[in-house]
Every structure is written in C-alpha cells, then in structure tokens.
Design an enzyme around this catalytic site. Sequence first.
Site, mmCIF file in Angstrom:
data_model
loop_
_atom_site.group_PDB
_atom_site.id
_atom_site.type_symbol
_atom_site.label_atom_id
_atom_site.label_comp_id
_atom_site.label_asym_id
_atom_site.label_seq_id
_atom_site.Cartn_x
_atom_site.Cartn_y
_atom_site.Cartn_z
ATOM 1 N N HIS A 1 46.493 -34.697 15.498
ATOM 2 C CA HIS A 1 45.502 -33.795 16.110
ATOM 3 C C HIS A 1 44.253 -34.577 16.546
ATOM 4 O O HIS A 1 43.132 -34.296 16.099
ATOM 5 C CB HIS A 1 45.143 -32.681 15.117
ATOM 6 N N ASP B 1 49.116 -19.639 34.966
ATOM 7 C CA ASP B 1 47.981 -19.079 34.224
ATOM 8 C C ASP B 1 47.698 -17.695 34.790
ATOM 9 O O ASP B 1 47.034 -17.563 35.816
ATOM 10 C CB ASP B 1 46.758 -19.998 34.355
ATOM 11 N N ILE C 1 40.698 -27.850 30.299
ATOM 12 C CA ILE C 1 41.508 -29.069 30.166
ATOM 13 C C ILE C 1 42.481 -29.181 31.335
ATOM 14 O O ILE C 1 42.585 -30.233 31.982
ATOM 15 C CB ILE C 1 42.290 -29.083 28.830
ATOM 16 N N ASP D 1 50.583 -33.471 19.614
ATOM 17 C CA ASP D 1 49.332 -33.771 18.917
ATOM 18 C C ASP D 1 49.044 -32.715 17.860
ATOM 19 O O ASP D 1 48.188 -32.905 17.008
ATOM 20 C CB ASP D 1 48.176 -33.822 19.931
ATOM 21 N N GLU E 1 49.856 -28.694 9.626
ATOM 22 C CA GLU E 1 49.154 -29.979 9.708
ATOM 23 C C GLU E 1 48.415 -30.246 8.386
ATOM 24 O O GLU E 1 47.670 -29.371 7.952
ATOM 25 C CB GLU E 1 48.125 -29.946 10.848
ATOM 26 N N ALA F 1 47.964 -28.193 22.621
ATOM 27 C CA ALA F 1 47.338 -26.865 22.474
ATOM 28 C C ALA F 1 47.289 -26.466 21.000
ATOM 29 O O ALA F 1 46.306 -26.756 20.307
ATOM 30 C CB ALA F 1 48.076 -25.848 23.323
ATOM 31 N N ARG F 2 48.348 -25.880 20.507
ATOM 32 C CA ARG F 2 48.490 -25.575 19.083
ATOM 33 C C ARG F 2 49.972 -25.601 18.765
ATOM 34 O O ARG F 2 50.808 -25.202 19.595
ATOM 35 C CB ARG F 2 47.926 -24.180 18.741
#
Length: 313
Positions: A279, A169, A150, A256, A261, A231-232
């Site tokens: 999401h 990263d 992504i 998102d 959730e 992401a989460r």
Amino acid sequence: MKAVVTELIWEEGLEILREQGEVKYDQNLWKSDNLLETIKDADLLIVRNQTKVTRELMEQAPNLKVVGRLGVGLDNIDVAAAKELNIKVVFARNANAVSVAEYVFSAMFAFSRPLEKASQDVKKGNWNRKLFTREEIYGKTLGLVGVGEIGARLASRAKAFGMNVIGFDPFLPPYELACTDIGVCMDSLEKVLAESDYLSLHVPLNDQTRNLINRDSIKTMKKTAYVINTARGGVINEDDLYEAIKSGEIAGAALDVLVKEPPQGNKLLELENVIVTPHIAGLTEEAQVRTSELVARECLKVLKGQGSMCIVR
Ligand SMILES: NC(=O)c1ccc[n+]([C@@H]2O[C@H](COP(=O)([O-])OP(=O)(O)OC[C@H]3O[C@@H](n4cnc5c(N)ncnc54)[C@H](O)[C@@H]3O)[C@@H](O)[C@H]2O)c1
Ligand SMILES: O=C(O)CC[C@@H](O)C(=O)O
C-alpha cells in the site's frame, strides 16, 4: 484546540497543528487500548486508513468537530454517521494523485520492461537477451475504471507515452467533455474490460464497486491483459483473480492494495505474475508533505468556521 493524530503523519503537518494548540501524536494509537481515553476531549481527530472511525468512536468524543483523513479513500470512516453527529470530514483531495499515477507506470513497466528481474538474472551469471525481450507500451490500450483525480493524471501521462486511453466512470458528466479535455475515450465497463492491455482501477470502495472485478468480468478480458489495483483490495474478488491468473485467463496483476493488509495466507502472493506492494502507491515524500500540510491547514480552517474545499460532501 486539542488535536489527536492516530497514525503516521509527516512533521510538516504536525508543526502547523502545534502552532494552534495541543497535539497528541502516536502513530500506533489506532491499535492501542488508549485510543478512546485519548480522543475523549479532542476537537480534531486526524487518521490515515487504519483507524476505524465508527459512529461509536466519534460518540466517545463529544467535542469532536472535524475528522481529517491523511489520504483520499474514506472506506474506514463512517461518513454518514459523522454527518449526523455534525462532524465534518476533511480529506487530502488530489494530494497523492500524481504519486499514484507514477506508481501505475512503474507497474506497467515492471511487466513490459522488467529491469529488476533482468538485472537479478545477469547477477546470477546469465545473459538471457531473448528471455527479456518484451513489448512497448506505445500503442497499447490503458483502461481506467474511475476517471477522477488519479485517473485524469494517469491519462495525460499515458497519452504522452502514445497509449490509447479508454475509461469507464458513470459519474463523470458529460462524456464528450472528458473525452476531449484529457484524451480519455469514455465507454462502457464491458468495452473497457474487453479492450484493455492494462486495466487500472481508480474507484472508491463502496457497495457498488466491491467485487467489481470478478470471475465473470475477468472472462471478458484479453488473455494478455494485466490488472493494476491501487484502489482498494475489495474492488477485486481475490479468489477469482487467483484462479484467472493461475489458469492463464489474464497475464498478471500488480496489487498495491489487498482485502486484508498485511496479507495472511493470501494465495495471490504465490503467483509469479503477481506483483504485490505494501500500500505504497501514494507514499512519496512529496505527496506526504503535501497531504500532511493540506489536511492540517484545512482542518484548522474548518475548526475556525472558515469552510474548506476538502470537506467531504
Ligand atoms: N494505493 C494508494 O496509496 C491510494 C492513494 C490514493 C487513492 N487510493 C484509492 O484510489 C481511489 C480513487 O482516488 P481518486 O483520488 O482518483 O478519487 P476521485 O474521487 O477523484 O475519483 C474516483 C472516481 O471514481 C468514480 N467512480 C465512483 N464509483 C464508480 C463506479 N462504480 N464505477 C466507475 N467509476 C466510479 C468517481 O466518479 C470518480 O470520478 C480512492 O478512493 C482510494 O481508495 C489509493
Ligand atoms: O493512508 C494511507 O497511507 C493510504 C492512502 C491511500 O490509500 C488513500 O486512499 O489516499
């Protein structure tokens, strides 16, 4: 071959599975009392992100050879247990990356050019041109935490808009290659946090990334910065984010994904400068057709002993 699909899948993938054997599909099976009974003679189990694929669950299915994940995040699957039980895990490598990258653009534009809000204002009878004067994303810095499938797609699109793109990263070798190939200047997390106008998160959720964005890291960001999380939920400490936005330490966030959730009593939903979506970053028709076809085909290949590029290593 018996396949069980416990969550929403697009018809294209189901057709591929049905050509090869019996398919039990119920998009609510993940939360049903019948789950264990239904999977007990399955060779293949296909899930999204809500089915908890635990060791106990897999042990209830002695014929199980493959678990297919209709997406990328693997935080709902006990991958280590699957390995021990000799069950392969197949995921939708790269199938929703473009959709998520485009979602991040909608989020950046929602803050920089809020058409929806401006339109609602005009429909109320107003003509507030000054109120809706904002800023270009051209020349702004987009910071990526995680530069995988992504992150890379987002970077190339952001470069086309004239943004500076920086990234953190630690697992991308070597830094120079990433820098020249996709136009991301790789740097430390500290630098990315400090320089970003938009900070976008693209890491898996694991012990290293849980609460990566917290009170201390947010303090190092610009007051004008926005955080975008596809992401989460657990990658951000939500209490810390709430306090930071409420007190003006950063400008806002587009989320998102949430720790819980759907949300229950999440204070972030009360804040004007927080956009929350259910999401959906990877949910486009194109990505879901691609995902369902890819996961169905690759799982069948693995069942036939042919191997696959989409097996989790
Ligand atoms: N909201 C959605 O609909 C949606 C859709 C797709 C993916 N996702 C989430 O986005 C995540 C990323 O997806 P992807 O396809 O880009 O995955 P990917 O595996 O291609 O990229 C993840 C990158 O994160 C890096 N990384 C891992 N740990 C890190 C750390 N501690 N610090 C910095 N970087 C780290 C990896 O080296 C890798 O390059 C997924 O794991 C998933 O949780 C969400
Ligand atoms: O399963 C989903 O619908 C969410 C997908 C997304 O979060 C992913 O990790 O690919």
